[in-house]
Design an enzyme around this catalytic site. Structure first.
Site, PDB file in Angstrom:
ATOM      1  N   LYS A   1       0.861  -1.176   0.000  1.00 41.06           N
ATOM      2  CA  LYS A   1       0.000   0.000   0.000  1.00 41.06           C
ATOM      3  C   LYS A   1       0.901   1.230   0.000  1.00 41.06           C
ATOM      4  O   LYS A   1       1.453   1.608   1.026  1.00 41.06           O
ATOM      5  CB  LYS A   1      -0.909  -0.004   1.229  1.00 41.06           C
TER       6      LYS A   1
ATOM      7  N   ARG B   1      -7.721  11.100  -7.495  1.00 43.26           N
ATOM      8  CA  ARG B   1      -8.727  10.308  -6.794  1.00 43.26           C
ATOM      9  C   ARG B   1     -10.118  10.920  -6.926  1.00 43.26           C
ATOM     10  O   ARG B   1     -11.105  10.223  -7.033  1.00 43.26           O
ATOM     11  CB  ARG B   1      -8.345  10.258  -5.320  1.00 43.26           C
TER      12      ARG B   1
ATOM     13  N   ARG C   1     -16.864   1.330  -2.416  1.00 42.73           N
ATOM     14  CA  ARG C   1     -15.988   0.840  -1.363  1.00 42.73           C
ATOM     15  C   ARG C   1     -16.552  -0.507  -0.940  1.00 42.73           C
ATOM     16  O   ARG C   1     -17.658  -0.573  -0.435  1.00 42.73           O
ATOM     17  CB  ARG C   1     -16.000   1.811  -0.180  1.00 42.73           C
TER      18      ARG C   1
ATOM     19  N   LYS D   1      -7.902  -2.747   3.165  1.00 42.87           N
ATOM     20  CA  LYS D   1      -6.618  -2.160   3.554  1.00 42.87           C
ATOM     21  C   LYS D   1      -6.257  -2.571   4.974  1.00 42.87           C
ATOM     22  O   LYS D   1      -7.131  -2.724   5.836  1.00 42.87           O
ATOM     23  CB  LYS D   1      -6.626  -0.644   3.369  1.00 42.87           C
TER      24      LYS D   1
HETATM   25  P1  ATP Z   1      -9.856   5.934   0.722  1.00 43.11           P
HETATM   26  O1  ATP Z   1      -9.168   6.160  -0.576  1.00 43.11           O
HETATM   27  O2  ATP Z   1     -10.080   4.485   1.050  1.00 43.11           O
HETATM   28  O3  ATP Z   1     -11.059   6.794   0.936  1.00 43.11           O
HETATM   29  P2  ATP Z   1      -7.701   7.373   1.848  1.00 43.11           P
HETATM   30  O4  ATP Z   1      -7.696   8.265   0.667  1.00 43.11           O
HETATM   31  O5  ATP Z   1      -7.555   7.971   3.211  1.00 43.11           O
HETATM   32  O6  ATP Z   1      -8.944   6.424   1.879  1.00 43.11           O
HETATM   33  P3  ATP Z   1      -6.182   5.135   2.471  1.00 43.11           P
HETATM   34  O7  ATP Z   1      -7.148   4.811   3.533  1.00 43.11           O
HETATM   35  O8  ATP Z   1      -4.808   5.425   2.954  1.00 43.11           O
HETATM   36  O9  ATP Z   1      -6.576   6.351   1.596  1.00 43.11           O
HETATM   37  O10 ATP Z   1      -6.153   3.918   1.418  1.00 43.11           O
HETATM   38  C1  ATP Z   1      -6.689   3.815   0.130  1.00 43.11           C
HETATM   39  C2  ATP Z   1      -5.741   4.396  -0.913  1.00 43.11           C
HETATM   40  O11 ATP Z   1      -4.511   3.671  -0.943  1.00 43.11           O
HETATM   41  C3  ATP Z   1      -6.205   4.252  -2.340  1.00 43.11           C
HETATM   42  O12 ATP Z   1      -7.162   5.221  -2.692  1.00 43.11           O
HETATM   43  C4  ATP Z   1      -4.905   4.415  -3.123  1.00 43.11           C
HETATM   44  O13 ATP Z   1      -4.682   5.793  -3.373  1.00 43.11           O
HETATM   45  C5  ATP Z   1      -3.844   3.932  -2.158  1.00 43.11           C
HETATM   46  N1  ATP Z   1      -3.126   2.707  -2.595  1.00 43.11           N
HETATM   47  C6  ATP Z   1      -1.796   2.515  -2.451  1.00 43.11           C
HETATM   48  N2  ATP Z   1      -1.417   1.323  -2.889  1.00 43.11           N
HETATM   49  C7  ATP Z   1      -2.528   0.692  -3.362  1.00 43.11           C
HETATM   50  C8  ATP Z   1      -2.763  -0.580  -3.964  1.00 43.11           C
HETATM   51  N3  ATP Z   1      -1.795  -1.457  -4.165  1.00 43.11           N
HETATM   52  N4  ATP Z   1      -4.042  -0.871  -4.329  1.00 43.11           N
HETATM   53  C9  ATP Z   1      -5.049   0.014  -4.128  1.00 43.11           C
HETATM   54  N5  ATP Z   1      -4.874   1.234  -3.567  1.00 43.11           N
HETATM   55  C10 ATP Z   1      -3.631   1.586  -3.179  1.00 43.11           C
END
Ligand code: ATP
Length: 572
Positions: A238, A258, A406, A412
Site C-alpha cells: 500500500k 482520486r 468501497r 486495507k
Molecule cells: P480511501 O481512498 O479508502 O477513501 P484514503 O484516501 O484515506 O482512503 P487510504 O485509507 O490510505 O486512503 O487507502 C486507500 C488508498 O490507498 C487508495 O485510494 C490508493 O490511493 C492507495 N493505494 C496505495 N497502494 C494501493 C494498492 N496497491 N491498491 C489500491 N490502492 C492503493
C-alpha cells in the site's frame, strides 16, 4: 430548495422541476450544483466577489464602501446583488426574459473569456444577466458565478430526482453505476431524457473521461482478511502517494486524481514516459504515484508529491529534484474494451504483459497467498520499504473493478498505532466554536462530521481542538472563511450548536483513540444505543488537509460504525 432541510422534500422539488425541464434538463442539473460542466473539465467561472462588487457599483449610484458594508452584514454576495437589484437600480431598460439557456450560455462565455479585455467582457455579460433578471434571479446567478451556489444538492440527490422525473423502471443502482463510469451528471441526465436506457445499463469507461476509483474497506487482522476473501488473496504494497488514473486514447495522455480532477499538467515527466513505455491503442490504468530516489529505489514521503499539485512555475526544475514512479495496480480498459467486468487476476496479467518496468512505471509489488504468516511477513516488508501497509485483494471469480464503490473486494491493512485506532479518519468541517484565552480571535474547536451515504446527510462525530500548529490555528478563520454558512446547512444533522456553521467542504485527517457512544453526536444515531450516536475519542489533527477529497468523500457513517464493531470484537 434552499429553504428546506428535508431531503425528501428537496428531492421531490428537484424531480418536479426536472420532469418539466425538457431540453433544459442537462443544463439544469449542472446549474443546481452551481456549475456548467462536469468537475473533471476543470472549468472555472473565475469571477471574484470583488469583481461582482465592481459590477454592482457600475450599475448603481452606490460606492464600493457601501457594497462592502452590505457584504459584511449578510456575508453573501448573492443576497447583496438581490438587494441591490431590488432597491437600487433604476433601470429604464425593457427587461428581456432570462431563460435557462440564456443564463447557461452567458456563464459558458464568461468561463471561456480570457486574455486582454476579458475582465470588461465578463463584467458586461454579468451585468446583462442581472439587469434583465429579477432580484431573486440575480441572487442565484451571482452565487453560481462566485462558486457559492451550495443548495446542498448532492450527486445522490440528483440521481434520485432523475429516477422519479423520468420514471426510470430499472434499478437506480444502474444509474449510479453509469455515473461512476462516466461522472458527468449532464450526460447521464441527457441519456434519461432521451430514453436511452440501454446506454445507462451498458455504461462503460471511455478513455479521457475519468472513472470513479474503486475504494477499500478496512480490517485489523490478517486472519479476518483471509476469512473475508475466501482463504486466498493477493496482498499488494500500500503505497503512500497520490492515486493516479492514466488515460490514453491513442493520441492524448491524461491523468486524473482520486477525486476525478485532471492533474495532467502536474506530471509532464509521466506523460512523456508513458508514450515510450506503453504501445497499446488505448487504455485506462490505475496506480499510485510516489516520489522516489532512482539510485537507491528508496520511496519518499507523500508530502513531496503534494508540492507538485497546483505548482505553476518551475515544474520542470522540480521534476529533477523529485522523480516520480507510478506503481500500477490495475487496468480498467484496453484497446477499445472495458475490463471492469473481468476478474482481478486476469486484469493484473494483462497489465503486466503491457509494459516493461522502468524508472517511471512499475507494477505494484505483491504476493498471492493463503498463509496468514506469509502475508504478515509481507506486510512487515512493506513497512520497512516505506509503505503504509498492504491492500489485500480478492482473487475470486467476481473480483470485478467496482467503479466508485468501497467494498470487501479490497481490504486495507495498515500499521497498528498502539493504543490508537489503526486508521485515521478523514472528517469534514461542519462548524466552529469561538476560542477563549490564548485562542481568542480564532476557533477553540471545530465541529467535525462524517457522511451518511444512504440518507445523503452529514452527521457530527467529534469536536476537534488538538494537533494544530499555531500557524494553522490562527489562520483557521481565514482558511475556512469561504465556506461559512449563515445558518445550519440543510444537509447537516447536529445536536450541538456551534458559533459558526460551514458548508461541508474542507476535509481534515484526524487520528483518535477509539470510537465511543455519545449522546451529543449524531453519527449513526440510535444504531448502537437508542438516543445516542458514535463519537471519536481524543481526536487529534494530523496536520494533513485532504485537499484531494471533497466534502462528501470524507469518512462515512458506515465506516465509523464498522470501526466501532471491530473494536468491540477486539475487546471481547
Ligand atoms: P480511501 O481512498 O479508502 O477513501 P484514503 O484516501 O484515506 O482512503 P487510504 O485509507 O490510505 O486512503 O487507502 C486507500 C488508498 O490507498 C487508495 O485510494 C490508493 O490511493 C492507495 N493505494 C496505495 N497502494 C494501493 C494498492 N496497491 N491498491 C489500491 N490502492 C492503493
Amino acid at each position: 430548495m434552499e429553504a428546506t432541510s428535508k431531503r425528501l422534500e428537496l428531492t421531490d422539488m428537484l424531480s418536479k422541476l426536472l420532469s418539466k425541464a425538457g431540453e433544459d434538463t442537462e443544463m439544469l442539473v449542472y446549474l443546481v450544483q452551481g456549475k456548467i460542466a462536469p468537475d473533471y473539465e476543470g472549468i472555472e467561472l473565475g469571477m471574484s466577489e470583488k469583481l461582482i462588487a465592481k459590477a454592482l457599483v457600475s450599475i448603481t449610484s452606490m460606492d464600493e464602501k457601501e457594497i462592502a458594508r452590505m457584504m459584511a452584514r449578510s456575508g453573501d454576495m448573492g443576497t447583496v446583488s438581490q438587494e441591490v437589484i431590488a432597491e437600487r437600480v433604476q433601470s429604464t431598460l425593457e427587461k428581456q426574459d432570462i431563460t435557462v439557456k440564456r443564463v447557461f450560455n452567458a456563464l459558458t462565455e464568461i468561463a471561456q473569456t480570457s486574455g486582454e479585455g476579458s475582465v470588461t467582457k465578463k463584467l458586461a455579460l454579468y451585468k446583462d444577466l442581472v439587469l434583465n433578471g429579477t432580484p431573486v434571479e440575480a441572487k442565484y446567478i451571482t452565487r453560481i458565478i462566485t462558486g457559492k451556489m451550495r443548495l446542498g444538492v448532492s450527486d445522490a440527490t440528483i440521481i434520485t430526482a432523475l429516477v422519479a422525473a423520468f420514471s426510470y423502471e430499472g434499478d437506480p443502482a444502474e444509474i449510479e453505476n453509469a455515473y461512476n463510469c462516466h461522472p458527468d451528471m449532464g450526460y447521464i441526465a441527457g441519456l434519461l431524457r432521451k430514453g436511452l436506457t440501454d446506454k445507462i445499463r451498458e455504461a462503460s469507461p471511455q478513455p479521457l473521461v475519468p472513472v470513479k476509483v474503486m475504494l477499500a474497506e478496512r480490517l485489523t487482522s490478517v486472519d479476518e482478511i483471509l476469512e473475508k476473501l475466501g482463504g486466498t488473496c493477493a496482498a499488494e504494497y500500500k503505497y503512500d502517494g497520490l492515486r493516479t488514473q492514466i488515460h490514453f486514447d491513442g493520441k492524448t495522455v491524461k491523468i486524473f486524481s482520486r477525486g476525478t480532477e485532471e492533474t495532467t499538467s502536474n506530471f509532464p515527466d509521466i506523460v512523456r514516459a508513458f508514450t515510450e513505455t506503453f504501445h497499446c491503442k488505448s487504455c485506462i490504468l490505475d496506480g499510485e504515484s510516489v516520489p522516489y530516489n532512482p539510485e537507491t529505489g528508496e520511496l519518499y514521503p507523500f508530502q513531496m508529491v503534494s508540492q507538485r499539485r497546483g505548482r505553476k512555475y518551475d515544474l520542470e526544475g522540480k521534476l529533477h529534484e523529485i522523480p516520480i514512479v507510478v506503481f500500477l495496480f490495475d487496468i480498467l480498459y484496453l484497446d477499445g474494451s472495458s475490463l471492469l467486468a473481468v476478474p482481478y487476476p486476469e486484469r493484473r496479467k494483462k497489465l503486466e504483459s503491457l509494459f516493461t518496468e522502468n524508472d517511471h512505471f512499475k507494477p505494484a509489488t505483491r504476493i498471492v497467498s493463503s498463509n496468514a504468516h506469509e502475508i504478515m511477513e509481507f506486510f512487515e516488508r512493506s513497512i520497512s520499504d516505506g509503505c503504509e501497509g498492504i491492500v489485500a485483494k480478492s482473487v475470486g471469480a467476481d473480483s470485478y473493478y467496482r467503479a466508485g464503490a468501497r467494498g470487501w473486494q479490497w481490504i486495507k491493512f495498515k500499521r497498528d498505532y498502539q493504543k490508537e485506532l489503526s486508521d485515521s479518519l478523514d472528517l469534514v468541517v461542519l462548524g466552529a466554536f469561538s476560542g477563549h484565552g490564548r485562542r481568542k480571535g480564532t476557533y477553540g474547536a471545530l465541529l467535525m462530521g462524517v457522511y451518511d451515504h444512504r440518507r445523503d446527510i452529514f452527521e457530527t462525530v467529534c469536536k476537534l481542538g488538538t494537533g494544530f500548529t499555531d500557524d494553522v490555528l490562527f489562520n483557521l478563520p481565514k482558511i475556512l472563511a469561504d465556506y461559512r454558512s449563515p445558518n445550519k446547512p440543510n444537509n447537516v444533522n447536529s445536536i450541538l450548536e456551534p458559533d459558526v456553521w460551514f458548508y461541508p467542504s474542507i476535509v481534515l485527517e484526524v487520528r483518535g483513540a477509539e470510537i465511543t457512544v455519545s449522546p451529543v453526536h449524531t453519527c449513526a444515531f440510535s444504531s448502537v444505543v437508542s438516543g445516542s450516536g458514535l463519537s471519536l475519542r481524543f481526536p487529534r489533527f494530523t496536520g494533513n488537509f485532504r485537499k484531494d477529497k471533497k466534502g462528501d468523500q470524507c469518512t462515512t457513517t458506515e465506516e465509523v460504525l464498522s470501526m466501532f464493531n471491530n473494536q468491540k470484537k477486539k475487546g471481547a
